[in-house]
Scaffold this motif. Structure first.
Motif, PDB file in Angstrom:
ATOM      1  N   GLN A   4      -4.282   5.164 -13.295  1.00  0.00           N
ATOM      2  CA  GLN A   4      -3.755   5.693 -12.039  1.00  0.00           C
ATOM      3  C   GLN A   4      -4.219   4.814 -10.898  1.00  0.00           C
ATOM      4  O   GLN A   4      -5.404   4.793 -10.577  1.00  0.00           O
ATOM      5  N   ALA A   5      -3.265   4.112 -10.306  1.00  0.00           N
ATOM      6  CA  ALA A   5      -3.583   3.228  -9.185  1.00  0.00           C
ATOM      7  C   ALA A   5      -3.331   3.947  -7.871  1.00  0.00           C
ATOM      8  O   ALA A   5      -2.422   4.768  -7.765  1.00  0.00           O
ATOM      9  N   SER A   6      -4.122   3.605  -6.889  1.00  0.00           N
ATOM     10  CA  SER A   6      -3.965   4.191  -5.559  1.00  0.00           C
ATOM     11  C   SER A   6      -4.502   3.219  -4.512  1.00  0.00           C
ATOM     12  O   SER A   6      -5.171   2.236  -4.839  1.00  0.00           O
ATOM     13  N   GLY A   7      -4.201   3.517  -3.248  1.00  0.00           N
ATOM     14  CA  GLY A   7      -4.765   2.744  -2.156  1.00  0.00           C
ATOM     15  C   GLY A   7      -3.797   1.820  -1.450  1.00  0.00           C
ATOM     16  O   GLY A   7      -4.152   1.189  -0.460  1.00  0.00           O
ATOM     17  N   GLY A   8      -2.577   1.717  -1.953  1.00  0.00           N
ATOM     18  CA  GLY A   8      -1.609   0.868  -1.280  1.00  0.00           C
ATOM     19  C   GLY A   8      -1.170   1.469   0.039  1.00  0.00           C
ATOM     20  O   GLY A   8      -1.514   2.596   0.380  1.00  0.00           O
ATOM     21  N   GLY A   9      -0.410   0.696   0.789  1.00  0.00           N
ATOM     22  CA  GLY A   9       0.079   1.188   2.060  1.00  0.00           C
ATOM     23  C   GLY A   9       0.581   0.066   2.930  1.00  0.00           C
ATOM     24  O   GLY A   9       0.805  -1.056   2.462  1.00  0.00           O
ATOM     25  N   LEU A  10       0.778   0.393   4.201  1.00  0.00           N
ATOM     26  CA  LEU A  10       1.264  -0.561   5.197  1.00  0.00           C
ATOM     27  C   LEU A  10       0.109  -0.997   6.082  1.00  0.00           C
ATOM     28  O   LEU A  10      -0.628  -0.148   6.609  1.00  0.00           O
ATOM     29  N   VAL A  11      -0.047  -2.284   6.254  1.00  0.00           N
ATOM     30  CA  VAL A  11      -1.131  -2.806   7.072  1.00  0.00           C
ATOM     31  C   VAL A  11      -0.623  -4.033   7.831  1.00  0.00           C
ATOM     32  O   VAL A  11       0.288  -4.732   7.358  1.00  0.00           O
ATOM     33  N   GLN A  12      -1.194  -4.280   8.975  1.00  0.00           N
ATOM     34  CA  GLN A  12      -0.828  -5.468   9.736  1.00  0.00           C
ATOM     35  C   GLN A  12      -1.503  -6.706   9.158  1.00  0.00           C
ATOM     36  O   GLN A  12      -2.571  -6.611   8.531  1.00  0.00           O
ATOM     37  N   ALA A  13      -0.901  -7.835   9.398  1.00  0.00           N
ATOM     38  CA  ALA A  13      -1.501  -9.096   8.972  1.00  0.00           C
ATOM     39  C   ALA A  13      -2.912  -9.210   9.530  1.00  0.00           C
ATOM     40  O   ALA A  13      -3.168  -8.879  10.695  1.00  0.00           O
ATOM     41  N   GLY A  14      -3.818  -9.664   8.673  1.00  0.00           N
ATOM     42  CA  GLY A  14      -5.218  -9.761   9.049  1.00  0.00           C
ATOM     43  C   GLY A  14      -6.039  -8.542   8.686  1.00  0.00           C
ATOM     44  O   GLY A  14      -7.268  -8.575   8.764  1.00  0.00           O
ATOM     45  N   GLY A  15      -5.356  -7.484   8.316  1.00  0.00           N
ATOM     46  CA  GLY A  15      -6.034  -6.250   7.969  1.00  0.00           C
ATOM     47  C   GLY A  15      -6.538  -6.232   6.551  1.00  0.00           C
ATOM     48  O   GLY A  15      -6.451  -7.225   5.812  1.00  0.00           O
ATOM     49  N   SER A  16      -7.056  -5.071   6.149  1.00  0.00           N
ATOM     50  CA  SER A  16      -7.656  -4.909   4.828  1.00  0.00           C
ATOM     51  C   SER A  16      -7.138  -3.654   4.150  1.00  0.00           C
ATOM     52  O   SER A  16      -6.752  -2.677   4.807  1.00  0.00           O
ATOM     53  N   ASN A  82      -8.855  -8.482   1.890  1.00  0.00           N
ATOM     54  CA  ASN A  82      -9.117  -8.765   3.294  1.00  0.00           C
ATOM     55  C   ASN A  82      -8.206  -9.884   3.786  1.00  0.00           C
ATOM     56  O   ASN A  82      -7.612 -10.606   2.996  1.00  0.00           O
ATOM     57  N   SER A  83      -8.113 -10.005   5.090  1.00  0.00           N
ATOM     58  CA  SER A  83      -7.309 -11.065   5.706  1.00  0.00           C
ATOM     59  C   SER A  83      -5.913 -11.107   5.089  1.00  0.00           C
ATOM     60  O   SER A  83      -5.406 -12.170   4.722  1.00  0.00           O
ATOM     61  N   LEU A  84      -5.303  -9.955   4.997  1.00  0.00           N
ATOM     62  CA  LEU A  84      -4.005  -9.856   4.342  1.00  0.00           C
ATOM     63  C   LEU A  84      -2.930 -10.616   5.105  1.00  0.00           C
ATOM     64  O   LEU A  84      -2.948 -10.690   6.340  1.00  0.00           O
ATOM     65  N   LYS A  85      -2.009 -11.178   4.329  1.00  0.00           N
ATOM     66  CA  LYS A  85      -0.903 -11.963   4.877  1.00  0.00           C
ATOM     67  C   LYS A  85       0.422 -11.310   4.471  1.00  0.00           C
ATOM     68  O   LYS A  85       0.483 -10.611   3.450  1.00  0.00           O
ATOM     69  N   PRO A  86       1.478 -11.568   5.224  1.00  0.00           N
ATOM     70  CA  PRO A  86       2.786 -10.998   4.834  1.00  0.00           C
ATOM     71  C   PRO A  86       3.186 -11.370   3.404  1.00  0.00           C
ATOM     72  O   PRO A  86       3.830 -10.568   2.723  1.00  0.00           O
ATOM     73  N   GLU A  87       2.791 -12.545   2.958  1.00  0.00           N
ATOM     74  CA  GLU A  87       3.157 -12.966   1.599  1.00  0.00           C
ATOM     75  C   GLU A  87       2.378 -12.213   0.525  1.00  0.00           C
ATOM     76  O   GLU A  87       2.659 -12.381  -0.668  1.00  0.00           O
ATOM     77  N   ASP A  88       1.432 -11.389   0.906  1.00  0.00           N
ATOM     78  CA  ASP A  88       0.742 -10.526  -0.055  1.00  0.00           C
ATOM     79  C   ASP A  88       1.545  -9.253  -0.337  1.00  0.00           C
ATOM     80  O   ASP A  88       1.170  -8.469  -1.208  1.00  0.00           O
ATOM     81  N   THR A  89       2.612  -9.061   0.395  1.00  0.00           N
ATOM     82  CA  THR A  89       3.458  -7.885   0.180  1.00  0.00           C
ATOM     83  C   THR A  89       4.025  -7.889  -1.232  1.00  0.00           C
ATOM     84  O   THR A  89       4.634  -8.864  -1.656  1.00  0.00           O
ATOM     85  N   ALA A  90       3.794  -6.799  -1.952  1.00  0.00           N
ATOM     86  CA  ALA A  90       4.224  -6.703  -3.349  1.00  0.00           C
ATOM     87  C   ALA A  90       3.854  -5.325  -3.879  1.00  0.00           C
ATOM     88  O   ALA A  90       3.153  -4.562  -3.220  1.00  0.00           O
ATOM     89  N   VAL A  91       4.320  -5.041  -5.080  1.00  0.00           N
ATOM     90  CA  VAL A  91       3.818  -3.901  -5.822  1.00  0.00           C
ATOM     91  C   VAL A  91       2.651  -4.402  -6.658  1.00  0.00           C
ATOM     92  O   VAL A  91       2.781  -5.390  -7.390  1.00  0.00           O
ATOM     93  N   TYR A  92       1.526  -3.740  -6.544  1.00  0.00           N
ATOM     94  CA  TYR A  92       0.312  -4.136  -7.240  1.00  0.00           C
ATOM     95  C   TYR A  92       0.086  -3.222  -8.443  1.00  0.00           C
ATOM     96  O   TYR A  92       0.172  -1.986  -8.327  1.00  0.00           O
TER      97      TYR A  92
END
Length: 117
Positions: A4-16, A82-92
Motif C-alpha cells: 500500500q503506497a501513499s504520500g503522493g500529491g501536488l507540490v510546487q517545483a522545489g518542494g518536497s 526533495n528539490s522536486l522538478k516538473p519532470e519528476d511528475t509521474a505515478v510512483y
C-alpha cells in the motif's frame, strides 16, 4: 502479499514529498525494496532501490535529491523526495523482490506525484 503506497500529491517545483509503502502478508527483511515511476507512453523506470542489507542505488536523474529508506520492523519502505522538478511528475510505484529461494516480485498500486512549475 499486498503493498500500500501513499504520500503522493501536488507540490510546487522545489518542494518536497515523502512516499510511504507498507507491505503485508509476510516479513520482508530479506527482500530488496524499490521505487519506480511511470509517465504515460514511457517505460517504468527505477527511481531508487535499497537492498536487504541497506545498500542504496539511484539513477543520476534523482541522485542527491531523493533518499530511500526502509524500516524492517514496520515492513515499510520510504522515499524522501526533495528539490522536486516538473519532470519528476509521474505515478510512483513501490516494489519488493527477492531472487532466493525463488524469484518473487510484488508491486504496489501506485501513487500520483505532480510537480507544478
Amino acid at each position: 502479499v499486498q503493498l500500500q503506497a501513499s504520500g503522493g500529491g501536488l507540490v510546487q517545483a522545489g518542494g518536497s514529498l515523502r512516499l510511504s509503502c507498507a507491505a503485508s502478508g509476510s516479513t520482508f527483511s530479506r527482500y530488496s525494496m524499490g521505487w519506480y515511476r511511470q509517465v504515460p507512453g514511457k517505460q517504468r523506470e527505477l527511481v531508487a532501490a535499497i537492498s536487504s542489507g541497506g545498500i542504496t542505488n539511484y539513477p543520476d536523474s534523482v541522485k542527491g535529491r531523493f533518499t530511500i529508506s526502509r524500516d524492517n520492523a514496520k515492513n515499510s519502505v520510504y522515499l524522501q523526495m526533495n528539490s522536486l522538478k516538473p519532470e519528476d511528475t509521474a505515478v510512483y510505484y513501490c516494489m519488493i523482490s527477492r531472487a532466493d529461494p525463488e524469484p518473487e516480485a510484488y508491486w504496489g498500486q501506485g501513487t500520483q506525484v505532480t510537480v507544478s512549475s
